[in-house]
Write an enzyme that holds these catalytic residues in place. Sequence first.
Site, mmCIF file in Angstrom:
data_model
loop_
_atom_site.group_PDB
_atom_site.id
_atom_site.type_symbol
_atom_site.label_atom_id
_atom_site.label_comp_id
_atom_site.label_asym_id
_atom_site.label_seq_id
_atom_site.Cartn_x
_atom_site.Cartn_y
_atom_site.Cartn_z
ATOM 1 N N LYS A 111 26.423 39.429 -51.223
ATOM 2 C CA LYS A 111 26.968 40.700 -50.276
ATOM 3 C C LYS A 111 25.706 41.732 -49.822
ATOM 4 C CE LYS A 111 28.487 44.798 -52.162
ATOM 5 N NZ LYS A 111 29.204 45.621 -52.732
ATOM 6 N N THR A 166 36.102 52.403 -51.205
ATOM 7 C CA THR A 166 36.869 52.123 -49.716
ATOM 8 C C THR A 166 37.701 50.741 -50.042
ATOM 9 O OG1 THR A 166 35.069 51.045 -48.813
ATOM 10 C CG2 THR A 166 35.139 53.265 -48.637
HETATM 11 C C1 R5P Z 1 28.305 48.430 -55.262
HETATM 12 O O1 R5P Z 1 27.284 47.913 -55.563
HETATM 13 C C2 R5P Z 1 29.507 48.643 -56.337
HETATM 14 O O2 R5P Z 1 29.382 47.566 -57.415
HETATM 15 C C3 R5P Z 1 30.852 48.213 -55.552
HETATM 16 O O3 R5P Z 1 30.887 47.021 -55.048
HETATM 17 C C4 R5P Z 1 30.984 49.194 -54.461
HETATM 18 O O4 R5P Z 1 30.797 50.512 -54.823
HETATM 19 C C5 R5P Z 1 32.362 49.008 -53.998
HETATM 20 O O5 R5P Z 1 32.482 49.762 -52.707
HETATM 21 P P1 R5P Z 1 33.706 49.599 -51.554
HETATM 22 O O6 R5P Z 1 34.920 49.593 -52.141
HETATM 23 O O7 R5P Z 1 33.454 51.037 -50.753
HETATM 24 O O8 R5P Z 1 33.247 48.643 -50.800
#
Ligand code: R5P
Length: 288
Positions: free
Chosen positions: A186, A218
Amino acid sequence: MPGPASVELGENIAKQLNADVLTAEARIFPDGESKIRFGKEVYKENVIIVQSTYPPVDRHLIQLIFMMYWLAKRECSIILVIPYFGYSRQDKEFLKGEVISLQALAQLFSSYPVKHMVTTDFHNISALGYFNFPSYSISAVPAIADYIKKKYELKNPVCVSPDFGGSARAEALANLLNVQSIVLKKERDRITGEVRVAEEDLRVAGKDVIIIDDIISTGGSIAKATRLLKKYGARKVIVTCTHALLVNDALKKMAEQGVDEAIATNCVPSPISKIDISSLIASHLKSL
Ligand code: R5P
């Protein structure tokens, strides 16, 4: 002492520790300011504050600061239990000129008589080094694994981390469930916040997939990961996390991309927060 953001969790922890409950009631004024009123006077006591700082993050943080201030005035020593620590993701200067929010908070917290801090699945454990008192992050993975074992009959399961940062967590869950784990690639655009999950050949056809993350905010990361996993033939996608912030329409967004079920711990209250972590926290506190 259960803070206003974590009344139920705080009371559960107090019960398991046989500790007295000191109530801290919050009142919110029409302009958004918070006021805290304690239920009784204390002096020179050891007080455990349980306050998760989920959204509205700044409100829950200021309530925590008010509680620390009041207890410090009464010469109490404080153990902080912050199951979800808001701002934990801003732990570096990702773009030039950015404030390291977590470091700023750590500096502020150091002005109170905090003996220890306990948190759960802290975003980046090495960033706990910003705090000048011993700080520990409990893993919710054992509680998540127990819940999954009891609740689901999975066909050919595999654990998935949506990103490299969560790979150890997915591997820990996979080990407890005795299955394999996969790590997706990602990337997040640091300016727009847009998430991209790299297309790759995923061997998930006919399998039940458990995606595990520390935070669902989100739902964008999970939605993108699920779309890819379903494209490669995943039979069922179960999503789990420690901190279900579920901002806006996160649940809907994930369901639209094929998430079959979502479950989280009760570090943050939400409609999917079914996994109780109070006993994990209480047993850590007993060991201090
Ligand atoms: C980011 O590195 C965290 O581990 C989560 O993957 C992230 O905060 C998820 O955010 P969202 O649900 O907005 O994609």
